[in-house]
Scaffold this motif. Structure first.
Motif, short mmCIF file in Angstrom:
data_model
loop_
_atom_site.label_atom_id
_atom_site.label_comp_id
_atom_site.label_asym_id
_atom_site.label_seq_id
_atom_site.Cartn_x
_atom_site.Cartn_y
_atom_site.Cartn_z
N VAL A 131 35.74 -3.51 2.11
CA VAL A 131 35.80 -2.95 0.76
C VAL A 131 34.47 -2.29 0.40
O VAL A 131 34.44 -1.20 -0.17
CB VAL A 131 36.17 -4.04 -0.28
CG1 VAL A 131 35.95 -3.56 -1.70
CG2 VAL A 131 37.62 -4.46 -0.08
N GLY A 132 33.37 -2.93 0.77
CA GLY A 132 32.06 -2.36 0.49
C GLY A 132 31.84 -1.04 1.22
O GLY A 132 31.38 -0.06 0.63
N SER A 144 33.98 1.63 -0.36
CA SER A 144 33.42 2.07 -1.64
C SER A 144 32.26 3.04 -1.44
O SER A 144 32.17 4.06 -2.13
CB SER A 144 32.93 0.88 -2.45
OG SER A 144 34.00 0.01 -2.73
N VAL A 145 31.39 2.73 -0.51
CA VAL A 145 30.25 3.60 -0.24
C VAL A 145 30.73 4.95 0.27
O VAL A 145 30.26 6.01 -0.18
CB VAL A 145 29.28 2.94 0.77
CG1 VAL A 145 28.25 3.93 1.28
CG2 VAL A 145 28.60 1.74 0.13
N GLY A 154 33.69 6.34 -0.18
CA GLY A 154 34.38 7.02 -1.28
C GLY A 154 33.40 7.65 -2.24
O GLY A 154 33.59 8.79 -2.67
N TYR A 155 32.35 6.95 -2.57
CA TYR A 155 31.33 7.48 -3.47
C TYR A 155 30.65 8.70 -2.85
O TYR A 155 30.45 9.72 -3.49
CB TYR A 155 30.29 6.40 -3.78
CG TYR A 155 29.11 6.90 -4.58
CD1 TYR A 155 29.23 7.14 -5.94
CD2 TYR A 155 27.89 7.15 -3.96
CE1 TYR A 155 28.14 7.61 -6.68
CE2 TYR A 155 26.80 7.61 -4.68
CZ TYR A 155 26.94 7.84 -6.04
OH TYR A 155 25.87 8.32 -6.75
#
Length: 57
Positions: free
Chosen positions: A18-19, A22-23, A25-26
């Motif tokens: 997930v981390g 998220s990175v 995706g950002y």
């Protein structure tokens, strides 16, 4: 204890995934925004040039 390590490892790997997601995706959302801003600026410049050319005629 051996049965407890598997769920803990699964939860940890899930959190890491997930981390990383998220990175990434950002990062890609930021890149897309930068691209859209640059494209918008190019369109504004082209429209300004077209307007200048049309107003001269």
């Amino acid at each position: 204890m051996g049965g407890l390590s598997n769920p803990a490892f699964g939860a940890l790997s899930y959190l890491v995934s997930v981390g990383i997601g998220s990175v990434l995706g950002y990062y890609f959302a930021r890149k897309r925004t930068e691209h859209e801003v640059a494209y918008g600026r190019r369109v504004e410049v082209v429209e300004r040039v077209q307007l200048m050319l049309v107003s001269r005629w």
